[in-house]
Design a protein around this motif. Structure first.
Motif, PDB file in Angstrom:
ATOM      1  N   GLY A 139      10.547 -22.735  -6.552  1.00  0.00           N
ATOM      2  CA  GLY A 139      11.640 -22.115  -5.738  1.00  0.00           C
ATOM      3  C   GLY A 139      12.335 -23.506  -4.966  1.00  0.00           C
ATOM      4  O   GLY A 139      12.919 -23.638  -3.396  1.00  0.00           O
ATOM      5  N   LEU A 140      12.089 -24.981  -5.348  1.00  0.00           N
ATOM      6  CA  LEU A 140      12.961 -25.803  -4.961  1.00  0.00           C
ATOM      7  C   LEU A 140      13.827 -26.382  -5.460  1.00  0.00           C
ATOM      8  O   LEU A 140      14.164 -26.131  -7.521  1.00  0.00           O
ATOM      9  N   PRO A 141      14.982 -27.488  -5.269  1.00  0.00           N
ATOM     10  CA  PRO A 141      15.595 -27.724  -6.182  1.00  0.00           C
ATOM     11  C   PRO A 141      15.153 -28.571  -6.790  1.00  0.00           C
ATOM     12  O   PRO A 141      13.686 -29.235  -7.183  1.00  0.00           O
ATOM     13  N   SER A 142      15.928 -29.145  -8.607  1.00  0.00           N
ATOM     14  CA  SER A 142      15.357 -29.927  -9.660  1.00  0.00           C
ATOM     15  C   SER A 142      16.313 -30.974  -9.811  1.00  0.00           C
ATOM     16  O   SER A 142      17.486 -31.032 -10.009  1.00  0.00           O
ATOM     17  N   TYR A 143      16.065 -31.872  -9.742  1.00  0.00           N
ATOM     18  CA  TYR A 143      16.794 -33.329 -10.481  1.00  0.00           C
ATOM     19  C   TYR A 143      16.512 -34.001 -11.056  1.00  0.00           C
ATOM     20  O   TYR A 143      15.417 -34.493 -11.407  1.00  0.00           O
ATOM     21  N   GLN A 157      17.900 -35.925   2.913  1.00  0.00           N
ATOM     22  CA  GLN A 157      18.439 -35.994   1.201  1.00  0.00           C
ATOM     23  C   GLN A 157      17.156 -36.846   0.786  1.00  0.00           C
ATOM     24  O   GLN A 157      16.768 -38.031   0.977  1.00  0.00           O
ATOM     25  N   LYS A 159      19.058 -40.197  -1.593  1.00  0.00           N
ATOM     26  CA  LYS A 159      19.898 -40.832  -2.570  1.00  0.00           C
ATOM     27  C   LYS A 159      19.864 -40.972  -3.943  1.00  0.00           C
ATOM     28  O   LYS A 159      18.386 -41.593  -3.630  1.00  0.00           O
ATOM     29  N   PHE A 171      24.026 -39.847  -6.595  1.00  0.00           N
ATOM     30  CA  PHE A 171      24.598 -38.171  -6.283  1.00  0.00           C
ATOM     31  C   PHE A 171      23.410 -37.940  -5.256  1.00  0.00           C
ATOM     32  O   PHE A 171      21.869 -38.925  -4.595  1.00  0.00           O
ATOM     33  N   SER A 172      23.621 -37.076  -4.611  1.00  0.00           N
ATOM     34  CA  SER A 172      22.527 -37.015  -3.270  1.00  0.00           C
ATOM     35  C   SER A 172      22.684 -35.292  -3.034  1.00  0.00           C
ATOM     36  O   SER A 172      22.931 -34.305  -3.964  1.00  0.00           O
ATOM     37  N   GLY A 173      20.926 -35.147  -2.886  1.00  0.00           N
ATOM     38  CA  GLY A 173      20.545 -33.578  -2.954  1.00  0.00           C
ATOM     39  C   GLY A 173      19.697 -32.921  -1.483  1.00  0.00           C
ATOM     40  O   GLY A 173      19.073 -34.278  -1.203  1.00  0.00           O
ATOM     41  N   PRO A 174      19.006 -32.304  -1.455  1.00  0.00           N
ATOM     42  CA  PRO A 174      18.152 -32.301  -0.573  1.00  0.00           C
ATOM     43  C   PRO A 174      16.502 -32.313  -0.436  1.00  0.00           C
ATOM     44  O   PRO A 174      16.749 -31.579  -1.868  1.00  0.00           O
TER      45      PRO A 174
ATOM     46  N   GLU B 106      18.467 -30.176 -18.678  1.00  0.00           N
ATOM     47  CA  GLU B 106      17.868 -29.674 -17.833  1.00  0.00           C
ATOM     48  C   GLU B 106      17.799 -28.363 -16.984  1.00  0.00           C
ATOM     49  O   GLU B 106      16.856 -27.437 -16.691  1.00  0.00           O
ATOM     50  N   ALA B 192      25.184 -33.125  -3.176  1.00  0.00           N
ATOM     51  CA  ALA B 192      27.001 -34.168  -4.019  1.00  0.00           C
ATOM     52  C   ALA B 192      27.213 -34.730  -4.512  1.00  0.00           C
ATOM     53  O   ALA B 192      25.785 -35.851  -4.757  1.00  0.00           O
TER      54      ALA B 192
END
Lengths: 267, 330
Positions: A139-143, A157, A159, A171-174, B106, B192
């Protein structure tokens, strides 16, 4: 900040591949396993770099695999990780990338993590599927394909830069989040002998895979693989190049373009 | 009941990329192979009107669209949620195809996890039997072995670029339906994009190009690397290099082909002045046809190449460029 690095032990890339008698897998009999996946080493280095640079609390390592996978975790501890957890699979147990992701998610639930890092892909199955699937299960964001990473703790955040076709995206994300690392800021360090000796005494916990069954069963896909290898084959060895004879560069060019058009049909 | 193949395209740069066109074309072939079925294009993103028109020309039965400001920046989590909104629009969801681009690689596993479905990345062959069973082939161990997989549920597959034929555009006016994104979970929010940095100018991307021309230390000096770029230009090819060229600072790391660089699978790979270290070979063995140009006839590159020219790349490259230019006419 706590970082959790997920590593995989893979066969040595120089190893001679043979098909197992079942016809469905690599014959691991006599195969030398590397300490760690190359891409994982770059990722672990990135975790250690951040710990040193930003004063993180800990770097912990996690792996799913048979008893021998302890070697990969010890190598990660020798690089500088603080603790390790092995989800130990019995011999012959079949896994696929998403089942592995479910097992990692179940184990990670009990390990503090602000960042979960994986390598670009493992050199054996080359699936590159564990990272974003793990994000979904946790349940987490993935990059993915991250090439630069700076955490900003105050705003929670990250970067980042990530690879995309023809360039990179800034880009950026939590976070907390799961990241697949394409390359780190530094080349992976080679463990020193004192650190290899120290790593033998660092805490390494083994969890039998069965202990995670209840937790994994409630995840989408359940306590089983959702894909199965039905055959594993090796291509016939390449016979070597057909050498084109020529006297002048022009003749070389003419002969090459002719075979590429008429024989290989790729032009 | 109609079996549906949903094809999620990648249009991060504003149009359908080659790998997306391959996925759409292959979906039509697989549907036909399984005894008929519909191919549904799924467009997910923000500001998609031009891409919708492009998708309509690709022989699809329907186009489903989630066009939302919250999808402006790519987030695998948000995009997986968006695709999942489309599943109820299918009578009998049968398989989901994506291109194996950076975005598709992804998104596919994240979607597979969200749906609890069998998932395979970088597939090079897809078979469907009339009972609906899907099997795929993919390369493993740096192209040294092939595995065949059987997948459960509604399989999610990412298709390796340059592995499937692209059909010509087809006439037709398939219906377009817009679907609301709705509320997103917390983990699908907050990405973003500040900017996109292009590293390659106008040349095609290494991992997607049908032809790749690479140069190595056999070119003697950075000033000669332009010979590789000249040939690439007339062939419409991408430009790559060996690790030695990057280490020597002739070209940036984005050019590097091999284990620690890009892993590529073009139709045609031309290696000029590259001897063929293992770490380079791992990155190219999936190429359909490999041409090696090297002075040393004993160079390891000739063992994996299909065609070899034992000679000086510095004279052969310009001759090739001249001949290709001539054959294309004025």
């Amino acid at each position: 900040m706590d970082v959790l690095v997920c590593v995989k032990q893979v066969p040595d890339p120089e190893t001679k591949l043979r098909v197992a008698p079942s016809g469905k897998a690599l014959d691991t009999d006599g195969v030398k396993f590397t300490i760690n996946n190359t891409y994982d080493e770059a990722m672990v280095e990135e975790a250690l770099r951040m710990k040193e640079e930003f004063g993180f609390t800990s770097v912990r390592a996690l792996s799913v695999g048979p008893a021998r996978a302890e070697e990969a975790l010890r190598a990660t501890l020798a690089m500088g990780a603080d603790e390790a957890v092995l989800v130990e699979t019995p011999p012959g147990m079949e896994l696929d990338p998403l089942f592995t992701a479910r097992l990692l998610a179940a184990a990670a639930a009990d390990i503090p993590h602000d960042l979960v890092l994986v390598g670009r892909h493992a050199q054996d199955d080359e699936a590159g599927a564990v990272g974003s699937a793990l994000g979904e299960y946790l349940g987490l964001p993935s990059y993915s394909f991250v090439t630069e990473l700076t955490p900003v703790a105050a705003s929670h955040q990250l970067k980042m830069r990530r690879y995309l076709e023809g360039g990179e995206e800034v880009f950026s994300g939590p976070f907390p989040a799961v990241l697949s690392i394409l390359k780190g800021a530094k080349d992976p360090r080679t463990p020193t002998l004192p650190n290899i000796l120290k790593a033998r005494k660092k805490p390494l916990k083994k969890i039998p895979v069965k202990d995670l069954e209840a937790k994994v069963s409630v995840l989408k896909g359940g306590f089983q693989p959702t894909s199965a290898v039905t055959s594993f084959t090796l291509p016939p060895p390449r016979s070597g190049a057909k050498m084109l004879e020529f006297q002048t560069p022009e003749e070389a060019a003419t002969k090459l373009l002719k075979v590429l058009k008429e024989e290989a049909k790729v032009l | 009941m109609t079996l549906s193949i949903l094809v999620v395209t990648d249009q991060r740069d504003g149009h359908l990329k080659g790998a997306s066109l391959e996925a759409l074309s292959e979906a039509r072939r697989v549907a036909a192979q399984a005894g008929g079925g519909e191919v549904v294009a799924a467009l997910v993103g923000s500001g998609l009107s031009a891409v919708i028109e492009e998708a309509k020309t690709r022989g699809v039965n329907r186009v489903l669209v989630v066009d939302d400001e919250h999808l402006r920046a790519f987030s695998a989590s948000a995009y997986a949620q968006a695709v999942s909104r489309l599943i109820p629009k299918l009578t009998l969801p049968w398989a989901i195809f994506l291109p194996d681009s950076a975005l598709g690689r992804e998104l596919a596993p994240r979607l597979g996890a969200l749906l609890g479905a069998g998932t395979a990345t970088a597939v090079v062959e897809i078979h469907a039997d009339p009972a609906g069973k899907v099997t795929v082939k993919r390369k493993v161990f740096g192209g040294k072995a092939t595995e065949t997989l059987e997948l459960k549920g509604t399989p999610v597959l990412s298709l390796r670029p340059n592995s499937f034929a692209v059909d010509a555009p087809a006439a037709g006016d398939p219906p377009v339906e817009k679907v609301e994104l709705g509320a997103l979970p917390v983990h699908a929010q907050g990405v973003a994009v500040e900017k996109v940095v292009s590293t390659r100018g106008d040349t095609p991307e290494l991992t997607e190009a049908a032809i790749v021309v690479s140069g190595g230390r056999g070119l003697k000096g950075p000033e000669n690397f332009v010979m590789v770029e000249d040939l690439a230009k007339v062939l419409g090819a991408a430009v790559g290099s060996s690790r030695a060229v990057v280490d020597a600072g002739w070209r940036p790391a984005s050019y590097q082909v091999g284990q620690t660089g890009k892993i590529i699978a073009p139709q045609l790979y031309i290696a000029a002045g590259i001897s063929g270290a293992i770490q380079h070979l791992v990155g190219i063995t999936n190429s359909r046809c490999i041409v090696a140009i090297n002075k040393d006839p004993a160079a390891p590159i000739f063992k994996v190449a299909d065609y070899g020219l034992a000679g000086d790349a510095l004279t052969i490259l310009p001759a090739l460029t001249a001949l290709v230019t001539k054959s294309k006419g004025p």
